[in-house]
Design a protein around this motif. Structure first.
Motif, PDB file in Angstrom:
ATOM      1  N   SER A  43       0.811  -1.221   0.000  1.00 21.86           N
ATOM      2  CA  SER A  43       0.000   0.000   0.000  1.00 21.86           C
ATOM      3  C   SER A  43       0.846   1.274   0.000  1.00 21.86           C
ATOM      4  O   SER A  43       0.300   2.371   0.051  1.00 21.86           O
ATOM      5  CB  SER A  43      -0.918   0.006   1.217  1.00 21.86           C
ATOM      6  OG  SER A  43      -0.145  -0.012   2.407  1.00 21.86           O
ATOM      7  N   LEU A  45       2.949   4.502  -1.023  1.00 24.82           N
ATOM      8  CA  LEU A  45       2.943   5.504  -2.083  1.00 24.82           C
ATOM      9  C   LEU A  45       4.377   5.991  -2.232  1.00 24.82           C
ATOM     10  O   LEU A  45       4.998   6.421  -1.257  1.00 24.82           O
ATOM     11  CB  LEU A  45       2.034   6.683  -1.725  1.00 24.82           C
ATOM     12  CG  LEU A  45       2.062   7.859  -2.710  1.00 24.82           C
ATOM     13  CD1 LEU A  45       1.455   7.438  -4.045  1.00 24.82           C
ATOM     14  CD2 LEU A  45       1.316   9.048  -2.119  1.00 24.82           C
ATOM     15  N   TYR A  60       4.138  10.512  -8.556  1.00 20.12           N
ATOM     16  CA  TYR A  60       3.556   9.657  -7.529  1.00 20.12           C
ATOM     17  C   TYR A  60       3.334   8.275  -8.137  1.00 20.12           C
ATOM     18  O   TYR A  60       2.899   8.157  -9.271  1.00 20.12           O
ATOM     19  CB  TYR A  60       2.193  10.190  -7.075  1.00 20.12           C
ATOM     20  CG  TYR A  60       2.199  11.581  -6.540  1.00 20.12           C
ATOM     21  CD1 TYR A  60       2.340  11.800  -5.184  1.00 20.12           C
ATOM     22  CD2 TYR A  60       2.044  12.681  -7.377  1.00 20.12           C
ATOM     23  CE1 TYR A  60       2.334  13.090  -4.669  1.00 20.12           C
ATOM     24  CE2 TYR A  60       2.031  13.972  -6.884  1.00 20.12           C
ATOM     25  CZ  TYR A  60       2.171  14.165  -5.528  1.00 20.12           C
ATOM     26  OH  TYR A  60       2.156  15.431  -5.025  1.00 20.12           O
ATOM     27  N   GLY A  62       1.725   4.379  -6.846  1.00 22.68           N
ATOM     28  CA  GLY A  62       1.169   3.533  -5.796  1.00 22.68           C
ATOM     29  C   GLY A  62       0.198   2.536  -6.391  1.00 22.68           C
ATOM     30  O   GLY A  62      -0.026   2.524  -7.603  1.00 22.68           O
ATOM     31  N   ASN A  65      -5.421   1.729  -5.019  1.00 19.58           N
ATOM     32  CA  ASN A  65      -6.041   2.441  -3.906  1.00 19.58           C
ATOM     33  C   ASN A  65      -5.703   3.933  -3.939  1.00 19.58           C
ATOM     34  O   ASN A  65      -6.465   4.758  -3.461  1.00 19.58           O
ATOM     35  CB  ASN A  65      -5.583   1.811  -2.585  1.00 19.58           C
ATOM     36  CG  ASN A  65      -6.245   2.435  -1.380  1.00 19.58           C
ATOM     37  OD1 ASN A  65      -7.424   2.755  -1.405  1.00 19.58           O
ATOM     38  ND2 ASN A  65      -5.484   2.611  -0.330  1.00 19.58           N
ATOM     39  N   TRP A  66      -4.578   4.279  -4.500  1.00 19.36           N
ATOM     40  CA  TRP A  66      -4.131   5.669  -4.520  1.00 19.36           C
ATOM     41  C   TRP A  66      -4.747   6.485  -5.651  1.00 19.36           C
ATOM     42  O   TRP A  66      -4.730   7.713  -5.603  1.00 19.36           O
ATOM     43  CB  TRP A  66      -2.611   5.739  -4.602  1.00 19.36           C
ATOM     44  CG  TRP A  66      -1.978   5.355  -3.326  1.00 19.36           C
ATOM     45  CD1 TRP A  66      -1.419   4.157  -2.999  1.00 19.36           C
ATOM     46  CD2 TRP A  66      -1.851   6.175  -2.157  1.00 19.36           C
ATOM     47  NE1 TRP A  66      -0.959   4.175  -1.703  1.00 19.36           N
ATOM     48  CE2 TRP A  66      -1.209   5.404  -1.170  1.00 19.36           C
ATOM     49  CE3 TRP A  66      -2.226   7.475  -1.853  1.00 19.36           C
ATOM     50  CZ2 TRP A  66      -0.927   5.910   0.093  1.00 19.36           C
ATOM     51  CZ3 TRP A  66      -1.947   7.980  -0.597  1.00 19.36           C
ATOM     52  CH2 TRP A  66      -1.309   7.182   0.362  1.00 19.36           C
ATOM     53  N   ARG A  69      -7.518   8.724  -4.360  1.00 21.57           N
ATOM     54  CA  ARG A  69      -6.985   9.593  -3.313  1.00 21.57           C
ATOM     55  C   ARG A  69      -6.123  10.711  -3.892  1.00 21.57           C
ATOM     56  O   ARG A  69      -6.035  11.785  -3.333  1.00 21.57           O
ATOM     57  CB  ARG A  69      -6.179   8.770  -2.322  1.00 21.57           C
ATOM     58  CG  ARG A  69      -7.046   7.762  -1.562  1.00 21.57           C
ATOM     59  CD  ARG A  69      -6.254   6.735  -0.851  1.00 21.57           C
ATOM     60  NE  ARG A  69      -5.724   7.258   0.385  1.00 21.57           N
ATOM     61  CZ  ARG A  69      -4.994   6.541   1.234  1.00 21.57           C
ATOM     62  NH1 ARG A  69      -4.720   5.269   0.971  1.00 21.57           N
ATOM     63  NH2 ARG A  69      -4.536   7.065   2.338  1.00 21.57           N
ATOM     64  N   LEU A  70      -5.477  10.454  -5.029  1.00 16.90           N
ATOM     65  CA  LEU A  70      -4.578  11.449  -5.630  1.00 16.90           C
ATOM     66  C   LEU A  70      -5.176  12.146  -6.841  1.00 16.90           C
ATOM     67  O   LEU A  70      -4.506  12.948  -7.480  1.00 16.90           O
ATOM     68  CB  LEU A  70      -3.267  10.770  -6.039  1.00 16.90           C
ATOM     69  CG  LEU A  70      -2.445  10.199  -4.906  1.00 16.90           C
ATOM     70  CD1 LEU A  70      -1.244   9.430  -5.453  1.00 16.90           C
ATOM     71  CD2 LEU A  70      -1.971  11.300  -3.974  1.00 16.90           C
TER      72      LEU A  70
END
Length: 73
Positions: A43, A45, A60, A62, A65-66, A69-70
């Motif tokens: 998980s 990043l 970035y 990851g 899941n990211w 979020r990003l």
């Protein structure tokens, strides 16, 4: 947590620092993460900061899941 792993000689030292336990419950900013190959959680990043003339390029990376979020970063 902020950890600079530059001085580590081997990945086993990460466990001695308590970093593996910290990653379970806290946000950890880790410089020189290549010193703990195989120990970063799936998980994680990864943020890479590079130079571009007088500016910087931030990337970035990851797991899926990211993505959400990003999305607005």
């Amino acid at each position: 947590w902020h950890c600079d792993l530059y001085r580590l000689k081997h990945a086993g030292e990460v466990e001695e620092l308590g970093l593996l336990e910290a990653m379970e419950d806290a946000v950890c900013l880790i410089e020189w993460p290549e010193r703990m190959v195989g120990l970063l959680p799936a998980s994680a990043l990864t943020i890479t900061i590079g130079f571009d003339g007088d500016g910087r390029i931030v990337t970035y990376e990851g797991n899926d899941n990211w993505n959400e979020r990003l999305a607005n970063v």
